[in-house]
Design a protein around this motif. Sequence first.
Motif: not given
Length: 124
Positions: A27-29, A34-51
Amino acid sequence: MKRKPVTPQGQPFGERLAELRRRVGLSQRALAAELGISQRMVAYYESQSDYPPAHLLAPLTEVLGLSADELLGIKPLKTPRGPTNQRLWHRFQQIEKLPLAERRQLLGVVDAFLDRNRLLQKAS
């Protein structure tokens, strides 16, 4: 209108990350933990991040079990030869990181369930 950069495989990075995350059964969570970041950051990388975020490139490849070239879409994904249930496999990888005493206890519980299942199969 600005177009999102796509990987050589023709897919925006965020879409590719989401697909790869789901492929290993996270899951995103769970990926965030595993990465030591927030679920919101994963959601951002999946939806808004180009790189991909440069500082997470190595941890992403480790958690997803890919090379950087596969993650970035430079090389096609290898056909999985390993387990079919990636979520279960990922849990076993986490268990390997536990202290020896805790691994032994957990394996005792797993063995009990497997023995019970074998007996039930023989009885039927």
